[in-house]
Design a protein around this motif. Structure first.
Motif, PDB file in Angstrom:
ATOM      1  N   HIS A  86      11.920  32.667   2.059  1.00  0.00           N
ATOM      2  CA  HIS A  86      12.313  31.307   1.676  1.00  0.00           C
ATOM      3  C   HIS A  86      12.733  30.573   2.939  1.00  0.00           C
ATOM      4  CE1 HIS A  86      13.700  28.212  -1.150  1.00  0.00           C
ATOM      5  NE2 HIS A  86      14.651  27.988  -0.259  1.00  0.00           N
ATOM      6  N   ARG A  87      12.068  29.472   3.250  1.00  0.00           N
ATOM      7  CA  ARG A  87      12.316  28.747   4.490  1.00  0.00           C
ATOM      8  C   ARG A  87      13.228  27.550   4.244  1.00  0.00           C
ATOM      9  NH1 ARG A  87       7.118  28.691   8.437  1.00  0.00           N
ATOM     10  NH2 ARG A  87       8.713  27.586   9.624  1.00  0.00           N
ATOM     11  N   VAL A  88      14.210  27.359   5.145  1.00  0.00           N
ATOM     12  CA  VAL A  88      15.123  26.217   5.046  1.00  0.00           C
ATOM     13  C   VAL A  88      15.285  25.598   6.429  1.00  0.00           C
ATOM     14  CG1 VAL A  88      16.375  27.286   3.128  1.00  0.00           C
ATOM     15  CG2 VAL A  88      17.254  27.556   5.459  1.00  0.00           C
ATOM     16  N   GLY A  89      15.796  24.368   6.453  1.00  0.00           N
ATOM     17  CA  GLY A  89      16.018  23.707   7.727  1.00  0.00           C
ATOM     18  C   GLY A  89      17.327  24.122   8.366  1.00  0.00           C
ATOM     19  N   VAL A  90      18.421  23.978   7.625  1.00  0.00           N
ATOM     20  CA  VAL A  90      19.759  24.296   8.137  1.00  0.00           C
ATOM     21  C   VAL A  90      20.420  25.253   7.158  1.00  0.00           C
ATOM     22  CG1 VAL A  90      22.029  23.401   8.768  1.00  0.00           C
ATOM     23  CG2 VAL A  90      19.975  22.021   9.213  1.00  0.00           C
ATOM     24  N   LEU A  91      20.898  26.382   7.657  1.00  0.00           N
ATOM     25  CA  LEU A  91      21.562  27.369   6.800  1.00  0.00           C
ATOM     26  C   LEU A  91      23.015  27.512   7.221  1.00  0.00           C
ATOM     27  CD1 LEU A  91      20.986  29.428   4.490  1.00  0.00           C
ATOM     28  CD2 LEU A  91      20.769  31.169   6.277  1.00  0.00           C
ATOM     29  N   LEU A  92      23.911  27.448   6.225  1.00  0.00           N
ATOM     30  CA  LEU A  92      25.347  27.582   6.431  1.00  0.00           C
ATOM     31  C   LEU A  92      25.908  28.585   5.437  1.00  0.00           C
ATOM     32  CD1 LEU A  92      26.201  23.755   6.419  1.00  0.00           C
ATOM     33  CD2 LEU A  92      25.868  25.171   8.451  1.00  0.00           C
ATOM     34  N   ALA A  93      27.013  29.194   5.776  1.00  0.00           N
ATOM     35  CA  ALA A  93      27.779  29.903   4.751  1.00  0.00           C
ATOM     36  C   ALA A  93      28.324  28.864   3.772  1.00  0.00           C
ATOM     37  CB  ALA A  93      28.918  30.694   5.385  1.00  0.00           C
ATOM     38  N   ALA A  94      28.473  29.245   2.514  1.00  0.00           N
ATOM     39  CA  ALA A  94      28.940  28.314   1.482  1.00  0.00           C
ATOM     40  C   ALA A  94      30.389  28.618   1.129  1.00  0.00           C
ATOM     41  CB  ALA A  94      28.067  28.412   0.234  1.00  0.00           C
ATOM     42  N   PRO A  95      31.251  27.611   1.104  1.00  0.00           N
ATOM     43  CA  PRO A  95      32.669  27.853   0.825  1.00  0.00           C
ATOM     44  C   PRO A  95      32.947  28.156  -0.644  1.00  0.00           C
ATOM     45  CG  PRO A  95      32.327  25.748   1.959  1.00  0.00           C
ATOM     46  CD  PRO A  95      30.994  26.214   1.469  1.00  0.00           C
ATOM     47  N   ALA A  96      34.124  28.703  -0.882  1.00  0.00           N
ATOM     48  CA  ALA A  96      34.677  28.818  -2.223  1.00  0.00           C
ATOM     49  C   ALA A  96      35.562  27.602  -2.487  1.00  0.00           C
ATOM     50  CB  ALA A  96      35.500  30.098  -2.356  1.00  0.00           C
ATOM     51  N   ASN A  97      35.457  27.066  -3.677  1.00  0.00           N
ATOM     52  CA  ASN A  97      36.348  26.012  -4.156  1.00  0.00           C
ATOM     53  C   ASN A  97      37.623  26.700  -4.635  1.00  0.00           C
ATOM     54  OD1 ASN A  97      37.708  24.140  -5.801  1.00  0.00           O
ATOM     55  ND2 ASN A  97      35.816  23.200  -6.520  1.00  0.00           N
ATOM     56  N   LEU A  98      38.727  26.560  -3.893  1.00  0.00           N
ATOM     57  CA  LEU A  98      39.873  27.445  -4.125  1.00  0.00           C
ATOM     58  C   LEU A  98      40.849  26.978  -5.202  1.00  0.00           C
ATOM     59  CD1 LEU A  98      42.308  25.817  -2.666  1.00  0.00           C
ATOM     60  CD2 LEU A  98      41.725  27.186  -0.668  1.00  0.00           C
ATOM     61  N   HIS A  99      40.586  25.812  -5.839  1.00  0.00           N
ATOM     62  CA  HIS A  99      41.531  25.376  -6.876  1.00  0.00           C
ATOM     63  C   HIS A  99      40.850  24.415  -7.833  1.00  0.00           C
ATOM     64  CE1 HIS A  99      45.512  24.902  -8.566  1.00  0.00           C
ATOM     65  NE2 HIS A  99      45.373  23.587  -8.552  1.00  0.00           N
ATOM     66  N   SER A 100      40.701  24.863  -9.078  1.00  0.00           N
ATOM     67  CA  SER A 100      40.062  24.029 -10.100  1.00  0.00           C
ATOM     68  C   SER A 100      40.774  24.174 -11.428  1.00  0.00           C
ATOM     69  CB  SER A 100      38.593  24.449 -10.274  1.00  0.00           C
ATOM     70  OG  SER A 100      38.047  23.903 -11.463  1.00  0.00           O
ATOM     71  N   HIS A 101      40.951  23.026 -12.124  1.00  0.00           N
ATOM     72  CA  HIS A 101      41.289  22.995 -13.539  1.00  0.00           C
ATOM     73  C   HIS A 101      40.047  22.412 -14.222  1.00  0.00           C
ATOM     74  CE1 HIS A 101      45.317  23.638 -12.098  1.00  0.00           C
ATOM     75  NE2 HIS A 101      45.410  22.436 -11.585  1.00  0.00           N
ATOM     76  N   ALA A 102      39.139  23.278 -14.650  1.00  0.00           N
ATOM     77  CA  ALA A 102      37.802  22.827 -15.037  1.00  0.00           C
ATOM     78  C   ALA A 102      37.830  21.798 -16.155  1.00  0.00           C
ATOM     79  CB  ALA A 102      36.951  24.031 -15.445  1.00  0.00           C
ATOM     80  N   PHE A 103      38.677  21.995 -17.173  1.00  0.00           N
ATOM     81  CA  PHE A 103      38.627  21.122 -18.340  1.00  0.00           C
ATOM     82  C   PHE A 103      38.930  19.667 -17.997  1.00  0.00           C
ATOM     83  CE2 PHE A 103      43.173  22.035 -18.225  1.00  0.00           C
ATOM     84  CZ  PHE A 103      43.746  20.836 -18.630  1.00  0.00           C
TER      85      PHE A 103
END
Length: 458
Positions: free
Chosen positions: A45-62
């Motif tokens: 799978h080819r991509v232009g720019v590859l980065l590590a992806a962060p975790a969203n560290l705080h969510s109240h989903a509802f």
């Protein structure tokens, strides 16, 4: 099952930017190998720019489903977090387990499309509207897990301990009874949430979340911190002026000082907001090893205040990024808002930049490191052995043409938006392709049905 291979024209590695990078992901969802100066294979799978992806560290989903409902002023001369909270309480009284699952699935999908690979759900909506438990005590935790199974997001679930309506130990009010548990019932709830997580891939995690110094007494805060000694421990602290004053009057100390004086705060702690700290508290927190969980869009929306970012980072403090109320889901905008708040406070530009690393890179790499720690997740870098949480940006987008190195991050964060995100992998699961979640149609349809019903009921 064969390993997956991703080829990137440009990638940000722990050692810096590199060209023609091949990343192999093993069947367990971890990075098996990273090679520089590679050539793409036939099935890569080819991509232009590859980065590590962060975790969203705080969510109240509802809370995503009430976005836009709170932009009118109340009956008083001014509006605040406390009046916003009353609207939130009225809203959550309507929510069923089915509603929570549909809303959570939608917001997790939006997080993935924005470039987050994992979500840390600070989950306190446990019971029926009258405070009575569901037949399955962990029913609502199970719904969060079911949403994660649909979206493929990496989940760290934090069931919240919530005892009181204030630091004076007053009973929970009408809008809070859905949150409440005594210690015995909370321990059983935590076990039920752990059981629900077993249906997810092995990168899912459990954590513990005493809600705040207002909602949990000192004895149970210590008890909660020892329940899962190797798991992440999160709590809200020092978000609002009125909260700080309430705690100061009750304990004789400001909240961050009190916590650091009475508990062994270290790297497993994530303290959310911290927008009302003195300079001395800022330095103490920075040197504790804890992660400051910053949610700049929500903190702006609620008028919380400005985090002492420059002095905190100057003392080696760690931070990560969360979406909290989910009024907007935008990784790039969270980072941009954090930097701009520092510029407004200091009347200077490029506050977080340092020699050899631009503003965007400092912000992004801090979000990677702090988010990984707060999620209890071995991610945050394109490196062999790490969980394969990855994202790609569209190198052919007009906003990235002619950009190289740190300019890529700066252009995305300060001049672009999350439409530049093309792919996201969560523990190797390729859940976003060409900017769109692979199951968007079904997830969005369920959310639309839920919102139509809720709008009629509120």
């Amino acid at each position: 099952m064969k390993s997956k291979e991703i080829f990137a024209e440009t990638a940000l590695l722990p050692s810096g930017w590199a060209q023609n990078v091949s990343v192999s992901v093993d069947p367990s969802g971890r990075i098996a190998e990273v090679r520089k100066d590679a050539q793409p294979g036939a099935f890569t799978h080819r991509v232009g720019v590859l980065l590590a992806a962060p975790a969203n560290l705080h969510s109240h989903a509802f809370q995503r489903a009430m976005a836009g409902f709170t932009e009118t002023r109340g009956s008083g001369a001014s509006d605040s977090f406390w009046t916003w909270r009353q609207v939130m309480y009225r809203f959550l009284e309507q929510l069923t387990p089915e509603d929570v699952e549909a809303i959570t699935g939608f917001v997790q999908m939006e997080m993935l499309e924005a470039g987050y690979a994992a979500s840390v759900e600070f989950h306190y909506l446990h019971h029926r509207p009258d405070g009575e438990p569901y037949a399955d005590l962990a029913e609502m935790s199970g719904r969060v897990c079911a949403a994660a199974a649909d979206t493929g997001i990496g989940l760290t679930l934090l069931p919240v301990l919530y005892q009181y309506g204030g630091i004076d130990r007053r009973p929970l009010g009408a809008g809070q009874v859905r949150f409440g548990n005594d210690p015995d019932r909370y321990a059983r709830l935590l076990e039920g949430a752990e059981a629900a997580l077993t249906g997810l891939p092995p990168d899912a995690r459990i954590g513990v979340a005493p809600h705040s110094l207002r909602a949990v007494d000192a004895e149970r805060l210590t008890w909660a911190s020892e329940l899962r000694p190797d798991a992440p421990l999160h709590m809200h602290i020092a978000e609002q002026v009125a909260e700080v004053e309430e705690i100061r009057q009750a304990t004789g100390a400001r909240p961050v000082d009190w916590l650091l004086d009475t508990h062994a705060v270290d790297g497993r702690w994530c303290l959310i907001h911290c927008t009302q700290m003195t300079e001395a508290e800022t330095v103490r927190l920075a040197t504790s090893g804890a992660v400051a969980g910053l949610c700049p869009i929500t903190e702006s929306s609620l008028g919380d205040g400005i985090f002492n970012g420059e002095s905190y980072v100057g003392q080696g403090g760690r931070f990560g990024i969360g979406s909290d109320s989910n009024i907007r889901i935008s990784l790039s905008e969270e980072l941009r808002t954090l930097e701009y708040s520092q510029r407004l406070a200091s009347s200077r530009r490029a506050v977080f930049a340092e020699a050899g690393r631009s503003t965007g890179r400092v912000l992004f790499e801090a979000a990677l490191s702090g988010g990984a720690a707060a999620a209890g997740r071995d991610c945050g870098a394109i490196e062999a052995g790490r969980v394969a949480d990855l994202l790609s940006l569209d190198a052919e987008a007009t906003g990235l043409l002619g950009r190289a190195g740190d300019q890529i991050l700066d252009s995305w964060i300060f001049a672009g938006d999350d439409r530049l995100v093309r792919d996201v992998w969560s523990a190797g699961r390729h859940v976003v392709r060409e900017g769109r979640h692979v199951a968007r149609n079904g997830i969005e349809a369920r959310y639309r049905r839920t919102i139509r019903c809720l709008t009629g009921a509120i």
